[in-house]
Design a protein around this motif. Structure first.
Motif, PDB file in Angstrom:
ATOM      1  N   ASN A   1     -18.511 -10.215  30.293  1.00  0.00           N
ATOM      2  CA  ASN A   1     -19.386 -10.940  31.893  1.00  0.00           C
ATOM      3  C   ASN A   1     -18.239 -10.740  32.586  1.00  0.00           C
ATOM      4  OD1 ASN A   1     -21.803  -9.975  30.486  1.00  0.00           O
ATOM      5  ND2 ASN A   1     -22.378 -12.348  30.406  1.00  0.00           N
ATOM      6  N   ALA A   2     -18.374  -9.743  33.776  1.00  0.00           N
ATOM      7  CA  ALA A   2     -17.124  -9.810  34.435  1.00  0.00           C
ATOM      8  C   ALA A   2     -17.330 -10.938  35.542  1.00  0.00           C
ATOM      9  CB  ALA A   2     -16.871  -8.101  35.432  1.00  0.00           C
ATOM     10  N   GLY A   3     -18.241 -11.374  35.880  1.00  0.00           N
ATOM     11  CA  GLY A   3     -18.992 -12.604  36.985  1.00  0.00           C
ATOM     12  C   GLY A   3     -17.575 -12.505  38.184  1.00  0.00           C
ATOM     13  N   VAL A   4     -17.504 -13.320  38.683  1.00  0.00           N
ATOM     14  CA  VAL A   4     -16.841 -12.936  39.881  1.00  0.00           C
ATOM     15  C   VAL A   4     -14.904 -12.450  39.843  1.00  0.00           C
ATOM     16  CG1 VAL A   4     -16.278 -14.240  42.573  1.00  0.00           C
ATOM     17  CG2 VAL A   4     -18.457 -14.945  40.988  1.00  0.00           C
ATOM     18  N   THR A   5     -15.184 -11.617  40.743  1.00  0.00           N
ATOM     19  CA  THR A   5     -13.961 -10.935  40.383  1.00  0.00           C
ATOM     20  C   THR A   5     -13.012 -10.839  41.824  1.00  0.00           C
ATOM     21  OG1 THR A   5     -14.739  -9.193  38.539  1.00  0.00           O
ATOM     22  CG2 THR A   5     -12.247  -8.780  39.973  1.00  0.00           C
ATOM     23  N   GLN A   6     -11.925 -11.373  41.486  1.00  0.00           N
ATOM     24  CA  GLN A   6     -10.904 -11.193  43.309  1.00  0.00           C
ATOM     25  C   GLN A   6      -9.757 -10.475  42.930  1.00  0.00           C
ATOM     26  OE1 GLN A   6     -11.850 -15.756  43.939  1.00  0.00           O
ATOM     27  NE2 GLN A   6      -9.605 -14.869  45.052  1.00  0.00           N
ATOM     28  N   THR A   7      -9.794  -9.435  44.385  1.00  0.00           N
ATOM     29  CA  THR A   7      -8.353  -9.007  43.735  1.00  0.00           C
ATOM     30  C   THR A   7      -7.373  -8.435  45.292  1.00  0.00           C
ATOM     31  OG1 THR A   7      -9.644  -6.447  44.487  1.00  0.00           O
ATOM     32  CG2 THR A   7      -8.626  -6.818  42.164  1.00  0.00           C
ATOM     33  N   PRO A   8      -6.436  -8.805  45.903  1.00  0.00           N
ATOM     34  CA  PRO A   8      -5.147  -8.738  44.069  1.00  0.00           C
ATOM     35  C   PRO A   8      -5.219  -9.878  44.094  1.00  0.00           C
ATOM     36  CG  PRO A   8      -4.705  -8.611  46.761  1.00  0.00           C
ATOM     37  CD  PRO A   8      -6.363  -8.945  47.199  1.00  0.00           C
ATOM     38  N   LYS A   9      -4.543 -10.611  43.229  1.00  0.00           N
ATOM     39  CA  LYS A   9      -4.471 -11.615  42.640  1.00  0.00           C
ATOM     40  C   LYS A   9      -3.191 -12.466  43.049  1.00  0.00           C
ATOM     41  CE  LYS A   9      -6.617 -11.655  37.884  1.00  0.00           C
ATOM     42  NZ  LYS A   9      -7.489 -10.713  38.372  1.00  0.00           N
ATOM     43  N   PHE A  10      -2.593 -11.396  43.369  1.00  0.00           N
ATOM     44  CA  PHE A  10      -0.680 -12.408  44.769  1.00  0.00           C
ATOM     45  C   PHE A  10      -0.644 -11.243  45.338  1.00  0.00           C
ATOM     46  CE2 PHE A  10       0.223 -14.818  41.332  1.00  0.00           C
ATOM     47  CZ  PHE A  10      -0.162 -14.950  40.555  1.00  0.00           C
ATOM     48  N   GLN A  11      -0.270 -11.247  46.723  1.00  0.00           N
ATOM     49  CA  GLN A  11       0.143 -10.830  47.921  1.00  0.00           C
ATOM     50  C   GLN A  11       1.068 -11.559  48.474  1.00  0.00           C
ATOM     51  OE1 GLN A  11      -1.413  -7.765  48.420  1.00  0.00           O
ATOM     52  NE2 GLN A  11       0.128  -7.577  50.379  1.00  0.00           N
ATOM     53  N   VAL A  12       1.718 -10.769  49.085  1.00  0.00           N
ATOM     54  CA  VAL A  12       2.774 -11.057  50.133  1.00  0.00           C
ATOM     55  C   VAL A  12       2.844 -10.279  51.452  1.00  0.00           C
ATOM     56  CG1 VAL A  12       5.414 -12.104  50.518  1.00  0.00           C
ATOM     57  CG2 VAL A  12       4.718 -11.919  48.262  1.00  0.00           C
ATOM     58  N   LEU A  13       2.613 -11.292  52.295  1.00  0.00           N
ATOM     59  CA  LEU A  13       2.614 -10.508  54.121  1.00  0.00           C
ATOM     60  C   LEU A  13       3.601 -10.754  55.020  1.00  0.00           C
ATOM     61  CD1 LEU A  13      -1.142 -10.982  54.975  1.00  0.00           C
ATOM     62  CD2 LEU A  13      -0.102  -9.090  54.057  1.00  0.00           C
ATOM     63  N   LYS A  14       3.899  -9.930  56.206  1.00  0.00           N
ATOM     64  CA  LYS A  14       5.054 -10.423  56.760  1.00  0.00           C
ATOM     65  C   LYS A  14       3.758 -10.836  58.445  1.00  0.00           C
ATOM     66  CE  LYS A  14       8.638  -7.189  55.766  1.00  0.00           C
ATOM     67  NZ  LYS A  14       9.253  -6.184  56.082  1.00  0.00           N
ATOM     68  N   THR A  15       4.294 -12.191  58.923  1.00  0.00           N
ATOM     69  CA  THR A  15       3.646 -12.241  59.885  1.00  0.00           C
ATOM     70  C   THR A  15       2.738 -11.909  60.410  1.00  0.00           C
ATOM     71  OG1 THR A  15       4.906 -15.140  59.613  1.00  0.00           O
ATOM     72  CG2 THR A  15       3.365 -14.248  61.747  1.00  0.00           C
ATOM     73  N   GLY A  16       1.684 -11.449  61.019  1.00  0.00           N
ATOM     74  CA  GLY A  16       1.084 -10.146  61.997  1.00  0.00           C
ATOM     75  C   GLY A  16       0.741  -9.875  60.918  1.00  0.00           C
TER      76      GLY A  16
ATOM     77  N   GLU B   1     -23.217  -7.434  46.101  1.00  0.00           N
ATOM     78  CA  GLU B   1     -21.840  -7.722  45.021  1.00  0.00           C
ATOM     79  C   GLU B   1     -20.739  -8.062  45.892  1.00  0.00           C
ATOM     80  OE1 GLU B   1     -25.530  -5.703  43.963  1.00  0.00           O
ATOM     81  OE2 GLU B   1     -24.381  -5.188  45.486  1.00  0.00           O
ATOM     82  N   ASP B   2     -20.712  -8.006  47.007  1.00  0.00           N
ATOM     83  CA  ASP B   2     -19.351  -7.491  47.702  1.00  0.00           C
ATOM     84  C   ASP B   2     -19.103  -8.595  48.678  1.00  0.00           C
ATOM     85  OD1 ASP B   2     -19.515  -4.301  46.807  1.00  0.00           O
ATOM     86  OD2 ASP B   2     -17.937  -5.900  46.491  1.00  0.00           O
ATOM     87  N   PHE B   3     -18.546  -9.571  48.580  1.00  0.00           N
ATOM     88  CA  PHE B   3     -17.655 -10.363  50.184  1.00  0.00           C
ATOM     89  C   PHE B   3     -16.400 -10.049  50.557  1.00  0.00           C
ATOM     90  CE2 PHE B   3     -19.015 -13.099  53.517  1.00  0.00           C
ATOM     91  CZ  PHE B   3     -18.887 -14.839  52.858  1.00  0.00           C
ATOM     92  N   PRO B   4     -15.958  -9.065  51.072  1.00  0.00           N
ATOM     93  CA  PRO B   4     -14.484  -9.724  51.828  1.00  0.00           C
ATOM     94  C   PRO B   4     -14.429 -10.625  52.798  1.00  0.00           C
ATOM     95  CG  PRO B   4     -15.934  -7.431  52.850  1.00  0.00           C
ATOM     96  CD  PRO B   4     -16.310  -8.206  51.285  1.00  0.00           C
ATOM     97  N   LEU B   5     -12.872 -10.857  52.274  1.00  0.00           N
ATOM     98  CA  LEU B   5     -12.132 -11.851  53.567  1.00  0.00           C
ATOM     99  C   LEU B   5     -11.461 -10.985  53.881  1.00  0.00           C
ATOM    100  CD1 LEU B   5     -12.678 -14.755  54.401  1.00  0.00           C
ATOM    101  CD2 LEU B   5     -10.423 -15.025  52.673  1.00  0.00           C
TER     102      LEU B   5
ATOM    103  N   SER C   1     -23.787 -18.106  43.593  1.00  0.00           N
ATOM    104  CA  SER C   1     -25.084 -18.529  43.485  1.00  0.00           C
ATOM    105  C   SER C   1     -25.900 -17.965  43.322  1.00  0.00           C
ATOM    106  CB  SER C   1     -24.091 -19.872  43.855  1.00  0.00           C
ATOM    107  OG  SER C   1     -25.182 -20.724  43.912  1.00  0.00           O
ATOM    108  N   ARG C   2     -26.358 -18.688  42.612  1.00  0.00           N
ATOM    109  CA  ARG C   2     -27.915 -17.465  42.263  1.00  0.00           C
ATOM    110  C   ARG C   2     -29.015 -17.555  43.586  1.00  0.00           C
ATOM    111  NH1 ARG C   2     -28.842 -19.979  37.651  1.00  0.00           N
ATOM    112  NH2 ARG C   2     -29.937 -21.364  38.908  1.00  0.00           N
ATOM    113  N   ASP C   3     -29.125 -19.146  43.885  1.00  0.00           N
ATOM    114  CA  ASP C   3     -29.951 -19.122  44.912  1.00  0.00           C
ATOM    115  C   ASP C   3     -29.291 -18.366  46.810  1.00  0.00           C
ATOM    116  OD1 ASP C   3     -30.750 -21.887  43.043  1.00  0.00           O
ATOM    117  OD2 ASP C   3     -31.907 -19.847  42.696  1.00  0.00           O
ATOM    118  N   GLY C   4     -30.457 -17.690  46.892  1.00  0.00           N
ATOM    119  CA  GLY C   4     -30.102 -17.618  48.706  1.00  0.00           C
ATOM    120  C   GLY C   4     -29.472 -19.047  49.122  1.00  0.00           C
TER     121      GLY C   4
ATOM    122  N   ASP D   1     -21.186  -9.449  39.612  1.00  0.00           N
ATOM    123  CA  ASP D   1     -21.868  -8.813  38.956  1.00  0.00           C
ATOM    124  C   ASP D   1     -23.179  -9.258  38.592  1.00  0.00           C
ATOM    125  OD1 ASP D   1     -20.635  -8.340  36.303  1.00  0.00           O
ATOM    126  OD2 ASP D   1     -21.167 -10.183  36.822  1.00  0.00           O
ATOM    127  N   MET D   2     -23.104 -10.419  38.861  1.00  0.00           N
ATOM    128  CA  MET D   2     -23.955 -11.689  38.687  1.00  0.00           C
ATOM    129  C   MET D   2     -25.957 -11.603  39.619  1.00  0.00           C
ATOM    130  SD  MET D   2     -22.600 -14.397  37.483  1.00  0.00           S
ATOM    131  CE  MET D   2     -20.830 -14.376  38.705  1.00  0.00           C
TER     132      MET D   2
END
Lengths: 115, 113
Positions: A1-16, A72-76, A94-97, A26-27
């Motif tokens: 079961n995949a459950g909750v999948t986040q990508t990427p696991k690591f990221q480096v950004l520059k300011t701005g 299924e998706d909730f991007p930040l 979580s299962r409940d609304g 998938d639940m």
């Protein structure tokens, strides 16, 4: 079961720079949320959603946007990254609304560094 | 202002003994209280919860006690096992529909074999 999948696991950004942290579950959970964890601090709620098309702000929403076009998706989105956004980000669902018991299923986290 | 407080950031206990983690809160409107366990490089996992209308909830080796008058809850792990070595977060739900969770800073537990 995949459950909750986040990508990427690591990221480096520059300011701005902008970027999107992806979160998928998938639940068939109605409730999804984003937290950040900083050293010596507990998890702090950024944004949450109780269903497709519905989002609300949490404790620390500034500098972040979210949308919920599907169950299924909730991007930040970081619009203009700042060093203060260096953190580990966790997506949770979580299962409940309406979150009754607080039992959340968490992803493994995304570690973001902003230089 | 932190609504959920966990003091004594670390705890070491011998295998087989009891681990007791404490948590204090300030918001009397919290509806549910929960404990989460977190291993390094993983997301937190739900451990046990208690409704604000109860004073005790037990699940196997884990028991949570709630003292509403003192705004205090505790987690007891008996007997402690090496696999219990992790960071434990206390959390509480609040807001319309209990859609928000406030977390404490966490307690590191080390179980010594």
């Amino acid at each position: 079961n995949a459950g909750v999948t986040q990508t990427p696991k690591f990221q480096v950004l520059k300011t701005g720079q902008s970027m999107t942290l992806q979160c998928a579950q998938d639940m068939n959970h109605e409730y999804m949320s984003w937290y950040r964890q900083d050293p010596g601090m507990g998890l702090r709620l950024i944004h949450y959603s109780v269903g497709a098309g519905i989002t609300d702000q949490g404790e620390v929403p500034n500098g972040y946007n979210v949308s919920r076009s599907t169950t299924e998706d909730f991007p930040l989105r970081l619009l203009s990254a700042a060093p203060s956004q260096t953190s580990v980000y966790f997506c949770a669902s979580s299962r409940d609304g309406l979150l009754n018991t607080g039992e959340l299923f968490f992803g493994e986290g995304s570690r973001l560094t902003v230089l | 202002d932190q609504q959920v407080k966990q003091n004594s950031p670390s705890l070491s206990v011998q295998e087989g003994r009891i681990s007791i983690l404490n948590c204090d809160y300030t918001n009397s409107m919290f509806d549910y209280f929960l404990w989460y366990k977190k291993y390094p490089a993983e997301g937190p996992t739900f451990l046990i919860s208690i409704s604000s209308i109860k004073d005790k909830n037990e699940d196997g080796r884990f028991t949570v006690f709630l003292n509403k008058s003192a705004k205090h809850l505790s987690l007891h792990i008996v007997p402690s096992q090496p696999g219990d070595s992790a960071v434990y977060f206390c959390a509480a739900s609040y807001g319309a529909g209990n859609n928000r969770l406030a977390f404490g800073k966490g307690n590191q537990v080390v179980v010594i074999p």
